[in-house]
Design an enzyme around this catalytic site. Structure first.
Site, PDB file in Angstrom:
ATOM      1  CG  ASP A  16      47.156  30.345  10.996  1.00 20.66           C
ATOM      2  OD1 ASP A  16      47.676  29.978  12.055  1.00 20.66           O
ATOM      3  OD2 ASP A  16      45.979  30.097  10.656  1.00 20.66           O
TER       4      ASP A  16
HETATM    5  N1  URA Z   1      42.586  31.615  13.779  1.00 19.98           N
HETATM    6  C1  URA Z   1      43.156  31.034  12.712  1.00 19.98           C
HETATM    7  O1  URA Z   1      42.636  30.081  12.162  1.00 19.98           O
HETATM    8  N2  URA Z   1      44.318  31.541  12.259  1.00 19.98           N
HETATM    9  C2  URA Z   1      44.933  32.627  12.813  1.00 19.98           C
HETATM   10  O2  URA Z   1      45.986  33.051  12.335  1.00 19.98           O
HETATM   11  C3  URA Z   1      44.317  33.206  13.931  1.00 19.98           C
HETATM   12  C4  URA Z   1      43.145  32.685  14.396  1.00 19.98           C
END
Ligand code: URA
Length: 255
Positions: free
Chosen positions: A113
Site C-alpha cells: 500500500d
Molecule cells: N497488508 C496490508 O494491509 N497492506 C500492505 O501493504 C501489505 C499487506
C-alpha cells in the site's frame, strides 16, 4: 547444456534505456562504449546475453546496467504506489532515470500500500514474478505492525486458526503467525496477498494499524543498511532464497 541467447548490441542498449538505436550508434562512434577497456564501435554485432559478457562492457565509463531478467529489492518509502496504472508518485520513479525506458518494463512483485514501507521486489522477469505471487506457492511475508490500541492477547490464536474471515470475503484466511513485540507492536507472517490483508486482519480484531513495514519475503530479509528509496540488485542466490521461505513456520505442508 543450454545455449546462451544473443542479441544485437544496439538493440540490447536500446532495451536498457541508453537511447534510440541511432543515438547508440553515434555514442559508440564517439568512443563511449568499451569492451575490456578498448573502444567498441560495432554495435550491430550480436552479443551474448550473459552477465559475464555484460561485466566486460562499460558505457560512459560506468558498468553496464543489469541485463533484462533483473530482480531488485527496494526499501519502499511511504507515500509512493506500486502500479503503473496509479496516479501520483510511483516506486518506479525512484529507479535510475534510464530504467524508465527499459524493455521489458520493470514491475512490482505484488503490491505494498501507499502507506506501507519496506521490502518490495521489482523485476522485468515475468516467470519470477508469477512464481513469487502465485497463490500456490504460499511464500511467507513478514510485516511489523504498529497498532492504535493495545493487543488483546488472543490475536495469535485467532490468526493461526485458519478460520478468520475478512469482511466481504467468503473464504477464511490461511493460518498466519503473530509475535507480540510490545503492547502496540507485533510481527505478523502471512502466506497470502489479499487486498489490505494485514490492516483488515487487525481491523477484524477491533484494532487499527497505524504503521506497517514489510521486513521479509520468503527467506530474504530487508537489510538494515538499505535506506528508504534505495535498491539492491538480487544475486541468483538471493532470488532462490525468496522462494525458499520458511514454509514450515506456519505449521503447514505448504512447500
Ligand atoms: N497488508 C496490508 O494491509 N497492506 C500492505 O501493504 C501489505 C499487506
Amino acid at each position: 547444456m543450454s545455449k546462451i541467447p544473443t542479441m544485437r548490441l544496439d538493440r540490447l542498449l536500446n532495451n536498457l534505456g541508453y537511447g534510440s538505436r541511432r543515438e547508440i550508434h553515434i555514442m559508440a562512434r564517439n568512443g563511449r562504449l568499451k569492451l575490456d577497456g578498448g573502444i567498441l564501435q560495432d554495435v550491430e554485432q550480436r552479443v551474448p546475453l550473459s552477465a559475464e559478457f555484460a561485466a566486460r562492457l562499460t558505457f560512459n565509463g560506468e558498468p553496464l546496467d543489469p541485463l533484462p531478467g533483473v530482480v531488485v529489492m527496494m526499501n519502499k518509502p511511504l507515500g509512493v504506489t506500486c502500479s503503473h496504472k496509479d496516479k501520483g508518485p510511483l516506486v518506479f520513479h525512484l529507479l535510475p532515470d534510464r530504467w524508465q525506458f527499459r524493455e521489458p518494463k520493470i514491475s512490482a512483485v505484488g503490491r505494498l500500500d501507499k502507506d506501507t514501507s519496506g521490502l518490495l521486489l521489482m523485476t522485468d522477469d515475468g516467470a519470477f514474478l508469477h512464481q513469487v505471487i502465485s497463490p500456490k506457492r504460499h511464500i511467507p511475508k513478514r510485516y511489523l505492525a504498529t497498532l492504535d490500541r493495545p493487543l488483546r492477547g488472543n490475536e495469535a490464536e485467532v490468526f493461526a486458526s485458519g478460520t478468520l474471515m475478512l469482511d466481504g470475503e467468503d473464504k477464511p484466511l490461511l493460518p498466519a503467525r503473530l509475535e507480540v513485540l510490545a503492547s502496540h507492536e507485533a510481527a505478523i507472517t502471512i502466506t497470502e496477498g489479499r487486498y489490505h490483508q494485514v490492516r483488515r486482519m487487525f481491523a477484524a480484531m477491533g484494532n487499527h494499524v497505524v504503521a506497517l513495514h514489510r521486513a521479509a519475503m520468503g527467506g530474504l530479509a530487508l537489510p538494515d543498511d538499505l535506506a528508504p528509496g534505495e535498491i539492491q540488485v538480487l544475486s541468483d542466490a538471493e532470488r532462490f532464497i525468496v522462494m525458499r521461505g520458511e514454509h514450515d513456520v506456519l505449521g503447514g505442508d505448504q512447500a
